[in-house]
Design an enzyme around this catalytic site. Structure first.
Site, PDB file in Angstrom:
ATOM      1  N   ASN A  70      -2.544  -2.798  16.403  1.00  0.00           N
ATOM      2  CA  ASN A  70      -2.376  -3.361  15.065  1.00  0.00           C
ATOM      3  C   ASN A  70      -1.121  -2.765  14.417  1.00  0.00           C
ATOM      4  O   ASN A  70      -1.041  -1.557  14.216  1.00  0.00           O
ATOM      5  CB  ASN A  70      -3.628  -3.003  14.252  1.00  0.00           C
ATOM      6  CG  ASN A  70      -3.454  -3.300  12.777  1.00  0.00           C
ATOM      7  OD1 ASN A  70      -2.684  -4.176  12.394  1.00  0.00           O
ATOM      8  ND2 ASN A  70      -4.192  -2.571  11.956  1.00  0.00           N
ATOM      9  N   GLY A  99      -1.006   6.624  -0.014  1.00  0.00           N
ATOM     10  CA  GLY A  99      -1.179   7.744   0.921  1.00  0.00           C
ATOM     11  C   GLY A  99      -0.349   8.952   0.501  1.00  0.00           C
ATOM     12  O   GLY A  99       0.610   8.845  -0.254  1.00  0.00           O
ATOM     13  N   ARG A 132       2.909  14.829   6.161  1.00  0.00           N
ATOM     14  CA  ARG A 132       3.799  15.206   7.272  1.00  0.00           C
ATOM     15  C   ARG A 132       5.276  15.199   6.892  1.00  0.00           C
ATOM     16  O   ARG A 132       6.117  15.693   7.633  1.00  0.00           O
ATOM     17  CB  ARG A 132       3.559  14.283   8.475  1.00  0.00           C
ATOM     18  CG  ARG A 132       2.334  14.674   9.277  1.00  0.00           C
ATOM     19  CD  ARG A 132       2.039  13.673  10.365  1.00  0.00           C
ATOM     20  NE  ARG A 132       1.509  12.423   9.829  1.00  0.00           N
ATOM     21  CZ  ARG A 132       1.408  11.295  10.508  1.00  0.00           C
ATOM     22  NH1 ARG A 132       1.833  11.234  11.757  1.00  0.00           N
ATOM     23  NH2 ARG A 132       0.890  10.216   9.953  1.00  0.00           N
ATOM     24  N   ARG A 136      57.631  24.062 -20.502  1.00  0.00           N
ATOM     25  CA  ARG A 136      57.880  25.062 -19.457  1.00  0.00           C
ATOM     26  C   ARG A 136      58.412  26.295 -20.137  1.00  0.00           C
ATOM     27  O   ARG A 136      59.212  26.187 -21.058  1.00  0.00           O
ATOM     28  CB  ARG A 136      58.986  24.586 -18.509  1.00  0.00           C
ATOM     29  CG  ARG A 136      58.543  23.588 -17.499  1.00  0.00           C
ATOM     30  CD  ARG A 136      59.720  23.227 -16.630  1.00  0.00           C
ATOM     31  NE  ARG A 136      59.375  22.121 -15.772  1.00  0.00           N
ATOM     32  CZ  ARG A 136      60.263  21.401 -15.096  1.00  0.00           C
ATOM     33  NH1 ARG A 136      61.561  21.659 -15.225  1.00  0.00           N
ATOM     34  NH2 ARG A 136      59.866  20.443 -14.325  1.00  0.00           N
ATOM     35  N   LYS A 175      37.272   9.869 -10.637  1.00  0.00           N
ATOM     36  CA  LYS A 175      35.907   9.712 -11.186  1.00  0.00           C
ATOM     37  C   LYS A 175      35.953   8.867 -12.438  1.00  0.00           C
ATOM     38  O   LYS A 175      36.758   9.139 -13.334  1.00  0.00           O
ATOM     39  CB  LYS A 175      35.324  11.080 -11.528  1.00  0.00           C
ATOM     40  CG  LYS A 175      33.861  11.009 -11.921  1.00  0.00           C
ATOM     41  CD  LYS A 175      33.483  11.983 -13.013  1.00  0.00           C
ATOM     42  CE  LYS A 175      33.806  11.447 -14.387  1.00  0.00           C
ATOM     43  NZ  LYS A 175      33.351  12.290 -15.495  1.00  0.00           N
ATOM     44  N   ALA A 215      51.778  15.173  -7.033  1.00  0.00           N
ATOM     45  CA  ALA A 215      50.844  16.075  -6.349  1.00  0.00           C
ATOM     46  C   ALA A 215      50.312  17.112  -7.321  1.00  0.00           C
ATOM     47  O   ALA A 215      51.045  17.633  -8.153  1.00  0.00           O
ATOM     48  CB  ALA A 215      51.555  16.762  -5.191  1.00  0.00           C
ATOM     49  N   ARG A 217      34.598   8.687  -6.935  1.00  0.00           N
ATOM     50  CA  ARG A 217      33.247   8.913  -7.477  1.00  0.00           C
ATOM     51  C   ARG A 217      32.812   7.760  -8.387  1.00  0.00           C
ATOM     52  O   ARG A 217      33.612   6.894  -8.717  1.00  0.00           O
ATOM     53  CB  ARG A 217      33.207  10.271  -8.171  1.00  0.00           C
ATOM     54  CG  ARG A 217      33.303  11.414  -7.133  1.00  0.00           C
ATOM     55  CD  ARG A 217      33.470  12.759  -7.799  1.00  0.00           C
ATOM     56  NE  ARG A 217      32.474  12.945  -8.829  1.00  0.00           N
ATOM     57  CZ  ARG A 217      32.625  13.797  -9.848  1.00  0.00           C
ATOM     58  NH1 ARG A 217      33.723  14.513  -9.959  1.00  0.00           N
ATOM     59  NH2 ARG A 217      31.667  13.910 -10.740  1.00  0.00           N
ATOM     60  N   LEU A 262       0.856  -1.199   0.000  1.00  0.00           N
ATOM     61  CA  LEU A 262       0.000   0.000   0.000  1.00  0.00           C
ATOM     62  C   LEU A 262       0.887   1.244   0.000  1.00  0.00           C
ATOM     63  O   LEU A 262       1.674   1.454   0.919  1.00  0.00           O
ATOM     64  CB  LEU A 262      -0.905   0.014   1.233  1.00  0.00           C
ATOM     65  CG  LEU A 262      -1.786  -1.215   1.456  1.00  0.00           C
ATOM     66  CD1 LEU A 262      -2.692  -0.997   2.670  1.00  0.00           C
ATOM     67  CD2 LEU A 262      -2.615  -1.536   0.218  1.00  0.00           C
ATOM     68  N   ALA A 263       0.749   2.038  -1.040  1.00  0.00           N
ATOM     69  CA  ALA A 263       1.614   3.219  -1.151  1.00  0.00           C
ATOM     70  C   ALA A 263       0.867   4.387  -1.769  1.00  0.00           C
ATOM     71  O   ALA A 263       1.438   5.201  -2.486  1.00  0.00           O
ATOM     72  CB  ALA A 263       2.842   2.864  -1.988  1.00  0.00           C
TER      73      ALA A 263
HETATM   74  C1  UD1 Z   1      -3.221   1.825   9.849  1.00  0.00           C
HETATM   75  C2  UD1 Z   1      -4.263   0.903  10.496  1.00  0.00           C
HETATM   76  C3  UD1 Z   1      -4.052   0.918  11.998  1.00  0.00           C
HETATM   77  C4  UD1 Z   1      -2.654   0.497  12.357  1.00  0.00           C
HETATM   78  C5  UD1 Z   1      -1.642   1.374  11.614  1.00  0.00           C
HETATM   79  C6  UD1 Z   1      -0.257   0.788  11.800  1.00  0.00           C
HETATM   80  C7  UD1 Z   1      -6.221   1.131   9.072  1.00  0.00           C
HETATM   81  C8  UD1 Z   1      -7.595   1.664   8.958  1.00  0.00           C
HETATM   82  N1  UD1 Z   1      -5.589   1.408  10.205  1.00  0.00           N
HETATM   83  O1  UD1 Z   1      -3.523   3.130  10.286  1.00  0.00           O
HETATM   84  O2  UD1 Z   1      -4.985   0.040  12.629  1.00  0.00           O
HETATM   85  O3  UD1 Z   1      -2.457   0.579  13.743  1.00  0.00           O
HETATM   86  O4  UD1 Z   1      -1.927   1.397  10.203  1.00  0.00           O
HETATM   87  O5  UD1 Z   1       0.701   1.610  11.212  1.00  0.00           O
HETATM   88  O6  UD1 Z   1      -5.764   0.443   8.185  1.00  0.00           O
HETATM   89  N2  UD1 Z   1      -2.813   3.981   2.195  1.00  0.00           N
HETATM   90  C9  UD1 Z   1      -3.301   3.837   0.922  1.00  0.00           C
HETATM   91  N3  UD1 Z   1      -4.480   4.436   0.592  1.00  0.00           N
HETATM   92  C10 UD1 Z   1      -5.201   5.174   1.484  1.00  0.00           C
HETATM   93  C11 UD1 Z   1      -4.700   5.310   2.794  1.00  0.00           C
HETATM   94  C12 UD1 Z   1      -3.508   4.692   3.130  1.00  0.00           C
HETATM   95  O7  UD1 Z   1      -2.654   3.196   0.087  1.00  0.00           O
HETATM   96  O8  UD1 Z   1      -6.255   5.680   1.114  1.00  0.00           O
HETATM   97  C13 UD1 Z   1      -1.525   3.366   2.532  1.00  0.00           C
HETATM   98  C14 UD1 Z   1      -0.523   4.385   3.023  1.00  0.00           C
HETATM   99  O9  UD1 Z   1       0.246   4.872   1.941  1.00  0.00           O
HETATM  100  C15 UD1 Z   1       0.310   3.566   3.997  1.00  0.00           C
HETATM  101  C16 UD1 Z   1      -0.659   2.508   4.502  1.00  0.00           C
HETATM  102  O10 UD1 Z   1      -1.733   2.471   3.592  1.00  0.00           O
HETATM  103  O11 UD1 Z   1       1.378   2.915   3.357  1.00  0.00           O
HETATM  104  C17 UD1 Z   1      -1.160   2.808   5.912  1.00  0.00           C
HETATM  105  O12 UD1 Z   1      -1.869   4.021   5.884  1.00  0.00           O
HETATM  106  P1  UD1 Z   1      -1.898   5.017   7.099  1.00  0.00           P
HETATM  107  O13 UD1 Z   1      -2.675   6.219   6.742  1.00  0.00           O
HETATM  108  O14 UD1 Z   1      -0.525   5.215   7.633  1.00  0.00           O
HETATM  109  O15 UD1 Z   1      -2.753   4.170   8.154  1.00  0.00           O
HETATM  110  P2  UD1 Z   1      -2.910   4.499   9.669  1.00  0.00           P
HETATM  111  O16 UD1 Z   1      -3.960   5.519   9.828  1.00  0.00           O
HETATM  112  O17 UD1 Z   1      -1.613   4.754  10.281  1.00  0.00           O
END
Ligand code: UD1
Ligand code: MG
Length: 430
Positions: free
Chosen positions: A164, A11, A15, A413, A325, A353, A308, A8-9
């Site tokens: 979790n 988000g 922050r 020279r 390099k 040198a 390098r 899952l990536a």
């Molecule tokens: C999630 C868990 C929580 C757990 C915590 C651990 C859920 C609802 N909650 O919360 O119980 O304690 O992880 O770290 O799952 N992501 C998506 N799409 C989205 C949202 C998130 O791909 O719409 C991905 C983010 O990029 C991330 C991962 O899911 O890699 C976790 O998302 P994040 O928002 O960090 O979940 P938490 O609220 O921390």
């Protein structure tokens, strides 16, 4: 390999306060996402990365380095949240390990433990003194009942210290049955992947909690977390190489890329930085030297040497303030203050040198070729392209613009002049 992996990536990672997507931030030379993909590769031939924010940029970056990764675009407008991320994801095998793209410290041991057994869902849990921020795991009669997100907890649930960790191994049939049925009736109006636990419990499915280490499962959300994760990973990398026989002086001052490798008897002094896919064999890297993507064998570099990318040093001595390099040096001594770029230098040659290969004319880069037993006097400039064959002596201060012939002394020279008594006329005599 009979397991699929979903990373899952999608988000946003606000922050991190960065225009670079969170999962592309690097730890020990490799992006967090690539740490996750490498772990996934060790487990599976069916890997899906879920993307949304800056999806194209992340996908391009992955495709530059990996083949056979599947991508799934989350419909995050309609289905936000970790459950939304899983909507429409198709997995090939009977089980899927679901990982987060921002957990670069998870070890293979922990992931293997999560894939074992025959439960319908294996879930990672941590016991914490301070559970703030995590989903709480409600356990009754030793059985997991549900995961409640912090924002949805009633006060008594907030006290629960079993949380979790966010990684699960789930049977395909469970995903197929419960992901489409998720709803967003919660405080954040999101589709929570964690809700599948409760749904599965209600239908008598088996949930197996696997206790994991907090350090490994910590998500990186800020630059502070990133720096902290770097410290942890560096400690692991250096510990492993010291166990493998690399000597390190003051290891806490040394940086080693996760892709660097060592062989034989190597010594790293304090302040050394080994970057990229460097490979170091039987060599001594002295204080505050920097090595980037290079092969160093039976050689010594520094103190304060800089090698390098794409350099190869074999049986060679590189001294202080020497920069190399994209050059191959075999059996060479370059003791002090030199720039050697786009060059090849063979056995027995000595670089004095202040020698500089002038490899760039403002438009293009050119090669300098130096054969065996060449003596390059101090402060020589080699204006590339130029070839110096074996057995040549170049006088100090020479600007070499033409190829030489074996046996030559090369010198350019202006003749030295002395003006008698000029000093005394100018400054007067004491
Ligand atoms: C999630 C868990 C929580 C757990 C915590 C651990 C859920 C609802 N909650 O919360 O119980 O304690 O992880 O770290 O799952 N992501 C998506 N799409 C989205 C949202 C998130 O791909 O719409 C991905 C983010 O990029 C991330 C991962 O899911 O890699 C976790 O998302 P994040 O928002 O960090 O979940 P938490 O609220 O921390
Ligand atoms: Mg998180």
């Amino acid at each position: 390999m009979s397991i699929s992996v979903v990373i899952l990536a999608a988000g946003q990672g606000t922050r991190m306060k960065s225009t670079t997507p969170k999962v592309l931030h690097e730890i020990s030379g490799k992006s967090m996402l690539f740490h996750a993909i490498d772990a996934a590769k060790a487990l599976s031939d069916d890997i899906t990365v879920v993307l949304y924010h800056q999806a194209e940029r992340i996908q391009n970056e992955i495709e530059k380095h990996y083949e056979n990764i599947h991508f799934h675009m989350q419909d995050a407008e309609k289905y936000p949240g970790t459950g939304g991320a899983m909507k429409g994801v198709e997995v090939q095998h009977d089980k899927a390990l679901i990982l987060n793209g921002d957990m670069p410290l998870v070890t293979m041991d922990a992931l293997n433990a999560l894939t074992e057994g025959d439960a319908d869902i294996n879930m990672s849990v941590i016991k914490l003194d301070n559970p703030t921020g995590y989903g709480r795991v409600v356990i009754f009669n030793d059985k997991v009942q549900e995961i409640v997100e912090e924002k949805d907890c009633i006060p008594a649930q907030k006290e629960i210290q079993t949380v979790n960790a966010g990684v699960y191994c789930v049977k395909k049939e469970i995903l197929e049955r419960y992901i489409p049925a998720l709803n967003n009736y919660n405080a954040q109006r999101e589709y929570y992947l964690t809700d599948i636990i409760k749904m599965a419990v209600e239908e008598g499915k088996s949930i197996h909690p696997v206790i994991v280490e907090e350090e490994e499962f910590k998500g990186v959300n800020s630059k502070l977390d990133l720096a902290h994760a770097e410290e942890i990973l560096q400690r692991r990398i250096k510990t492993a190489w010291m166990k493998a026989g690399v000597t390190m002086r003051l290891p806490e001052t040394i940086y080693i890329d996760s892709r660097a490798t060592f062989e034989g008897e190597c010594m790293l002094e304090n302040g050394v930085s080994i970057q990229g896919t460097s490979h170091i064999i039987d060599s001594h890297i002295k204080t505050h030297s920097v090595i980037e993507d290079s092969h160093i064998e039976n050689s010594d570099v520094g103190p304060m040497g800089r090698v390098r990318p794409n350099s190869k040093l074999i049986d060679t001595h590189i001294g202080n303030f020497v920069e190399v390099k994209k050059s191959t040096l075999t059996g060479v001594k370059a003791g002090h203050l030199a720039y050697i770029g786009d060059a090849s230098i063979e056995e027995g040659s000595n670089i004095g040198a202040g020698v500089i290969t002038c490899n760039y004319d403002g438009k293009n880069k050119f090669q300098t070729k130096i054969g065996k037993n060449v003596f390059v006097g101090s402060d020589t400039q080699l204006v590339a392209p130029v070839t110096i064959p074996d057995d040549v002596m170049i006088a100090a201060g020479t600007t070499v613009t033409k190829d030489a012939t074996s046996g030559d002394l090369v010198l350019s020279r202006s003749p030295q002049k002395s003006i008698k008594n000029f000093f005394y006329k100018f400054f007067g005599k004491a």
